[in-house]
Scaffold this active site. Structure first.
Site, PDB file in Angstrom:
ATOM      1  N   ASP A  30      -3.934  -2.921  -6.567  1.00 36.64           N
ATOM      2  CA  ASP A  30      -4.813  -3.329  -5.535  1.00 36.64           C
ATOM      3  C   ASP A  30      -4.442  -4.638  -4.953  1.00 36.64           C
ATOM      4  O   ASP A  30      -4.058  -5.518  -5.634  1.00 36.64           O
ATOM      5  CB  ASP A  30      -6.375  -3.329  -6.017  1.00 36.64           C
ATOM      6  CG  ASP A  30      -7.312  -3.519  -5.074  1.00 36.64           C
ATOM      7  OD1 ASP A  30      -8.320  -2.618  -4.992  1.00 36.64           O
ATOM      8  OD2 ASP A  30      -7.268  -4.459  -4.266  1.00 36.64           O
ATOM      9  N   ILE A  31      -4.576  -4.773  -3.553  1.00 41.51           N
ATOM     10  CA  ILE A  31      -4.046  -5.799  -2.903  1.00 41.51           C
ATOM     11  C   ILE A  31      -5.070  -7.103  -3.082  1.00 41.51           C
ATOM     12  O   ILE A  31      -4.628  -8.246  -2.797  1.00 41.51           O
ATOM     13  CB  ILE A  31      -4.051  -5.596  -1.256  1.00 41.51           C
ATOM     14  CG1 ILE A  31      -5.222  -4.865  -0.645  1.00 41.51           C
ATOM     15  CG2 ILE A  31      -2.373  -5.457  -1.036  1.00 41.51           C
ATOM     16  CD1 ILE A  31      -5.044  -5.123   0.784  1.00 41.51           C
ATOM     17  N   ASN A  87     -16.344   4.327  -6.428  1.00 39.15           N
ATOM     18  CA  ASN A  87     -17.376   3.891  -5.496  1.00 39.15           C
ATOM     19  C   ASN A  87     -17.670   4.975  -4.518  1.00 39.15           C
ATOM     20  O   ASN A  87     -16.718   5.722  -3.950  1.00 39.15           O
ATOM     21  CB  ASN A  87     -16.933   2.383  -4.853  1.00 39.15           C
ATOM     22  CG  ASN A  87     -16.945   1.533  -5.743  1.00 39.15           C
ATOM     23  OD1 ASN A  87     -17.772   1.246  -6.675  1.00 39.15           O
ATOM     24  ND2 ASN A  87     -16.113   0.330  -5.296  1.00 39.15           N
ATOM     25  N   VAL A  96     -13.055   2.198   1.622  1.00 41.89           N
ATOM     26  CA  VAL A  96     -11.887   3.217   2.226  1.00 41.89           C
ATOM     27  C   VAL A  96     -12.560   4.415   1.873  1.00 41.89           C
ATOM     28  O   VAL A  96     -12.698   4.947   0.614  1.00 41.89           O
ATOM     29  CB  VAL A  96     -10.646   3.028   1.531  1.00 41.89           C
ATOM     30  CG1 VAL A  96      -9.350   3.896   1.829  1.00 41.89           C
ATOM     31  CG2 VAL A  96     -10.390   1.204   1.744  1.00 41.89           C
ATOM     32  N   HIS A 100     -10.715   7.561  -4.467  1.00 44.51           N
ATOM     33  CA  HIS A 100     -10.078   6.715  -5.288  1.00 44.51           C
ATOM     34  C   HIS A 100     -10.650   6.157  -6.319  1.00 44.51           C
ATOM     35  O   HIS A 100     -11.901   6.170  -6.389  1.00 44.51           O
ATOM     36  CB  HIS A 100      -9.437   5.424  -4.510  1.00 44.51           C
ATOM     37  CG  HIS A 100     -10.417   4.667  -3.733  1.00 44.51           C
ATOM     38  ND1 HIS A 100     -10.918   5.051  -2.658  1.00 44.51           N
ATOM     39  CD2 HIS A 100     -11.091   3.479  -4.035  1.00 44.51           C
ATOM     40  CE1 HIS A 100     -11.887   4.149  -2.307  1.00 44.51           C
ATOM     41  NE2 HIS A 100     -11.932   3.010  -3.103  1.00 44.51           N
ATOM     42  N   MET A 101      -9.947   5.963  -7.486  1.00 49.63           N
ATOM     43  CA  MET A 101     -10.563   5.394  -8.618  1.00 49.63           C
ATOM     44  C   MET A 101     -10.145   4.055  -8.950  1.00 49.63           C
ATOM     45  O   MET A 101      -8.734   3.871  -8.794  1.00 49.63           O
ATOM     46  CB  MET A 101     -10.079   6.400  -9.826  1.00 49.63           C
ATOM     47  CG  MET A 101     -10.631   5.773 -11.206  1.00 49.63           C
ATOM     48  SD  MET A 101      -9.767   6.782 -12.519  1.00 49.63           S
ATOM     49  CE  MET A 101     -11.032   8.130 -12.519  1.00 49.63           C
ATOM     50  N   HIS A 102     -10.806   3.117  -9.174  1.00 52.42           N
ATOM     51  CA  HIS A 102     -10.202   1.796  -9.523  1.00 52.42           C
ATOM     52  C   HIS A 102     -10.151   1.734 -11.020  1.00 52.42           C
ATOM     53  O   HIS A 102     -11.133   2.033 -11.908  1.00 52.42           O
ATOM     54  CB  HIS A 102     -11.322   0.629  -9.218  1.00 52.42           C
ATOM     55  CG  HIS A 102     -11.849   0.529  -7.702  1.00 52.42           C
ATOM     56  ND1 HIS A 102     -11.197  -0.524  -7.247  1.00 52.42           N
ATOM     57  CD2 HIS A 102     -12.463   1.305  -6.913  1.00 52.42           C
ATOM     58  CE1 HIS A 102     -11.722  -0.564  -5.813  1.00 52.42           C
ATOM     59  NE2 HIS A 102     -12.333   0.543  -5.778  1.00 52.42           N
TER      60      HIS A 102
HETATM   61  P1  AMP Z   1     -13.495   0.675  -2.213  1.00 50.86           P
HETATM   62  O1  AMP Z   1     -14.516  -0.487  -2.189  1.00 50.86           O
HETATM   63  O2  AMP Z   1     -13.964   1.269  -3.521  1.00 50.86           O
HETATM   64  O3  AMP Z   1     -13.397   1.569  -1.073  1.00 50.86           O
HETATM   65  O4  AMP Z   1     -12.135  -0.242  -2.624  1.00 50.86           O
HETATM   66  C1  AMP Z   1     -11.131  -0.221  -1.637  1.00 50.86           C
HETATM   67  C2  AMP Z   1      -9.955  -1.007  -2.392  1.00 50.86           C
HETATM   68  O5  AMP Z   1      -8.891  -0.845  -1.748  1.00 50.86           O
HETATM   69  C3  AMP Z   1     -10.460  -2.536  -2.310  1.00 50.86           C
HETATM   70  O6  AMP Z   1     -10.248  -2.965  -3.697  1.00 50.86           O
HETATM   71  C4  AMP Z   1      -9.107  -2.988  -1.709  1.00 50.86           C
HETATM   72  O7  AMP Z   1      -8.846  -4.350  -1.860  1.00 50.86           O
HETATM   73  C5  AMP Z   1      -8.036  -1.984  -1.783  1.00 50.86           C
HETATM   74  N1  AMP Z   1      -7.156  -1.647  -0.626  1.00 50.86           N
HETATM   75  C6  AMP Z   1      -7.509  -1.738   0.459  1.00 50.86           C
HETATM   76  N2  AMP Z   1      -6.281  -1.526   1.315  1.00 50.86           N
HETATM   77  C7  AMP Z   1      -5.118  -1.818   0.374  1.00 50.86           C
HETATM   78  C8  AMP Z   1      -3.817  -1.475   0.479  1.00 50.86           C
HETATM   79  N3  AMP Z   1      -3.214  -1.633   1.451  1.00 50.86           N
HETATM   80  N4  AMP Z   1      -3.058  -1.801  -0.749  1.00 50.86           N
HETATM   81  C9  AMP Z   1      -3.640  -1.591  -1.833  1.00 50.86           C
HETATM   82  N5  AMP Z   1      -4.939  -1.916  -1.954  1.00 50.86           N
HETATM   83  C10 AMP Z   1      -5.776  -1.628  -0.958  1.00 50.86           C
END
Ligand code: AMP
Ligand code: ZN
Length: 114
Positions: A30-31, A87, A96, A100-102
């Site tokens: 994650d960035i 989320n 996003v 996706h899974m964190h």
């Molecule tokens: P969510 O709130 O579950 O949609 O989380 C989206 C996650 O994607 C956040 O933790 C962001 O920091 C991460 N994110 C967004 N763009 C990028 C990227 N280009 N590379 C890596 N992580 C990203």
């Protein structure tokens, strides 16, 4: 999905720090990490939210879990423990809209989820 940031990462149009990849799943750091280990795992297929998963996705969802296990081992948090979070939609904090899974670990995480 042409405008989807995670689809662009799958296509190599946006760089990412890849942790794990197979034909169905991609995992990258994650960035904006919230923990020493914070990896995002995505399905290569564009699925917008958890609510868009259907019975045709049974295999890919299993593959997502298997990839999370591999990432936990790669990042050396499997034994110590980690948290896996999806989320969904606005109140769930989804920003996003590509499933996706964190995977968070590397420190003691708080008891509360929100
Ligand atoms: P969510 O709130 O579950 O949609 O989380 C989206 C996650 O994607 C956040 O933790 C962001 O920091 C991460 N994110 C967004 N763009 C990028 C990227 N280009 N590379 C890596 N992580 C990203
Ligand atoms: Zn997408």
């Amino acid at each position: 999905m042409t405008d989807c940031i995670f689809c662009k990462i799958v296509k190599g149009e946006i760089p990412a720090s890849k942790v794990y990849e197979d034909d169905a799943i991609l995992a990258f750091d994650d960035i904006h990490p919230m923990a020493p280990v914070h990896v995002i795992l995505i399905t290569k297929e564009h699925i917008a939210t958890l609510m868009d998963v259907d019975k045709n996705h049974t295999d890919v969802m299993g593959r997502l879990i298997a990839a999370a296990q591999k990432v936990a081992q790669i990042k050396k948090v499997a034994a110590g423990g980690f948290r896996a979070v999806v989320n969904c939609n606005s109140d769930g904090g989804q920003v996003v809209f590509h499933l996706h899974m964190h995977l968070l670990g590397g420190r003691k995480l708080e008891d509360q989820l929100g």
